[in-house]
Design an enzyme around this catalytic site. Structure first.
Site, PDB file in Angstrom:
ATOM      1  N   ASP A  95       0.370  -1.830   0.381  1.00  0.00           N
ATOM      2  CA  ASP A  95      -0.062  -0.188  -0.552  1.00  0.00           C
ATOM      3  C   ASP A  95       1.027   0.840   0.100  1.00  0.00           C
ATOM      4  O   ASP A  95       0.379   2.419   0.800  1.00  0.00           O
ATOM      5  CB  ASP A  95      -0.859  -0.330   0.727  1.00  0.00           C
ATOM      6  CG  ASP A  95      -2.276  -0.718   0.995  1.00  0.00           C
ATOM      7  OD1 ASP A  95      -2.713  -0.891  -0.448  1.00  0.00           O
ATOM      8  OD2 ASP A  95      -2.776  -0.952   1.689  1.00  0.00           O
ATOM      9  N   ASP A 152      -6.984  -4.532  -3.400  1.00  0.00           N
ATOM     10  CA  ASP A 152      -6.615  -3.327  -3.293  1.00  0.00           C
ATOM     11  C   ASP A 152      -5.213  -2.651  -3.748  1.00  0.00           C
ATOM     12  O   ASP A 152      -5.056  -1.616  -4.079  1.00  0.00           O
ATOM     13  CB  ASP A 152      -5.910  -2.713  -1.690  1.00  0.00           C
ATOM     14  CG  ASP A 152      -6.959  -3.704  -0.806  1.00  0.00           C
ATOM     15  OD1 ASP A 152      -7.520  -5.426  -1.422  1.00  0.00           O
ATOM     16  OD2 ASP A 152      -7.183  -3.864   0.335  1.00  0.00           O
TER      17      ASP A 152
HETATM   18  N1  GLY Z   1      -6.250  -2.171   2.614  1.00  0.00           N
HETATM   19  C1  GLY Z   1      -7.625  -1.499   2.239  1.00  0.00           C
HETATM   20  C2  GLY Z   1      -8.908  -1.416   2.333  1.00  0.00           C
HETATM   21  O1  GLY Z   1      -8.823  -1.587   3.762  1.00  0.00           O
HETATM   22  O2  GLY Z   1      -9.689  -0.719   1.845  1.00  0.00           O
END
Ligand code: GLY
Length: 373
Positions: A95, A152
């Site tokens: 991320d 994600d």
């Molecule tokens: N890890 C991304 C979300 O919780 O959307």
């Protein structure tokens, strides 16, 4: 369009008042989940937390809209704090796109700051380093998740496309597009719904299993995951020009719009769940993706659905009192998650609502002219 921009203008004025008060109150402490109307400093607890870039992202959007120095200074102070996570490295993950795209990349693109560019290139290199060349994917998370991909990650690919352009090096786009293809093959279902997770054999990329993730169960449709996929594939098409990514984004968008309309345009936490848990953040993310798809396809249905979602959220779940923290209530981190992360303001819910309204105002002086992602 006329009445949409008038609505956006009114909502933007409320966002600006709220942001001014929050910037004065929170400064460089990095919000995550509001408890009893108060955000606390997530970075004190976890310097690597995936949401630590959303607050600087909101500050940069405000800086662009107002040119007030307090937003620039506060965003820069957060970015200095984020350096500890770049240096620490081992807690970082897939991320980093969320963390540095909205902080340092936005800073560089709005101000030309060289330190910001270097930080963002550093983060992009770390993301590229997670690529598995046999399986053609970017691995999710750490520990023993060597063959895991999650939906994600589609939203982290713009950091790679940006770095590739910045360095005139096609390797970054190769990695991003390979990962998008592997996600398309293993995460997107025929009807346009998506798995959250796919476990692949790290030696060859063969599909092993699609377990449940943050949604209700294996085979269900975690709503925020559907929104990440919708927006992520639209962006992968915009960056790569590969038609199959656009077709995927359209298929996912059609599924999302059909489902969310059954819920009065306020998304549940999972489209296939029992119970009545809501996740407004999924709606705002999808509204951003639908606006990008509308720009790419000129299909007005996408814009109409984006506006229906935003208006429904604004009518029932926005918190406009400047003394309370959080802009959008009723976001939920995970279907089976902690009670304190359910039906509260979460920073990414605030961020994407703000981005979505700002996008509607792109012809106004307060609208961003650049594509954020
Ligand atoms: N890890 C991304 C979300 O919780 O959307």
């Amino acid at each position: 369009m006329e009445n949409i921009t008038t609505w956006a203008e009114t909502v933007w004025e409320k966002i600006a008042l709220k942001m001014s008060a929050q910037c004065d109150r929170l400064g460089a402490s990095v919000p995550y989940a509001a408890v009893n109307g108060k955000y606390s400093d997530k970075m004190k607890e976890n310097i690597y937390w995936w949401t630590n870039g959303f607050w600087p992202g909101m500050l940069w959007i405000m800086y662009n809209a107002s040119k007030e120095e307090k937003y620039l200074l506060t965003a820069r102070a957060v970015q200095e704090r984020l350096d500890a996570s770049l240096a620490g490295f081992e807690g970082l993950h897939h991320d980093v796109g969320f963390m540095w795209m909205l902080s340092s990349v936005l800073d560089f693109r709005l101000t030309g700051d060289k330190t910001a560019r270097t930080r963002a290139l550093h983060a992009a290199s770390l993301l590229a380093g997670r690529y598995n060349p046999r399986g053609k994917f970017i691995r999710a998370w750490n520990r023993d998740c060597t063959g895991w991909i999650i939906v994600d990650s589609m939203m982290n690919l713009p950091l790679l496309y940006w770095a590739g352009k910045e360095l005139q090096d096609p390797r970054f786009a190769f990695i991003a597009s390979d990962h998008a293809d592997t996600s398309l093959k293993n995460l997107v279902r025929e009807d346009g719904s998506c798995n959250h997770i796919a476990i692949l054999d790290p030696l060859n990329g063969a599909l092993v299993e699609t377990p449940a993730g943050q949604g209700y169960a294996a085979g269900s449709s975690w709503t925020r995951g559907q929104a990440w996929a919708l927006y992520g594939f639209a962006l992968s098409f915009r960056h790569s020009g590969e038609k199959r990514f656009l077709e995927a984004a359209e298929r996912i968008a059609e599924y999302f719009c059909k489902e969310v309309s059954r819920f009065g345009f306020i998304p549940p936490a999972d489209f296939k769940m029992p119970g009545d848990i809501i996740d407004t953040s999924a709606g705002s993310i999808a509204a951003c993706g639908l606006q990008v798809l509308w720009q790419l396809t000129k299909n007005d249905e996408f814009l109409k659905n984006a506006v229906s979602i935003l208006k429904a959220i604004e009518a029932s779940h926005c918190i406009w009192d400047p003394a309370a923290d959080g802009i959008v209530n009723m976001a939920t981190a995970q279907y089976h998650g902690k009670p304190e992360e359910r039906h509260v303001p979460l920073i990414y819910g605030d961020y994407f609502f703000m981005e979505a309204v700002n996008r509607l105002g792109c012809d106004h002086p307060w609208g961003l002219e650049i594509n954020i992602w």
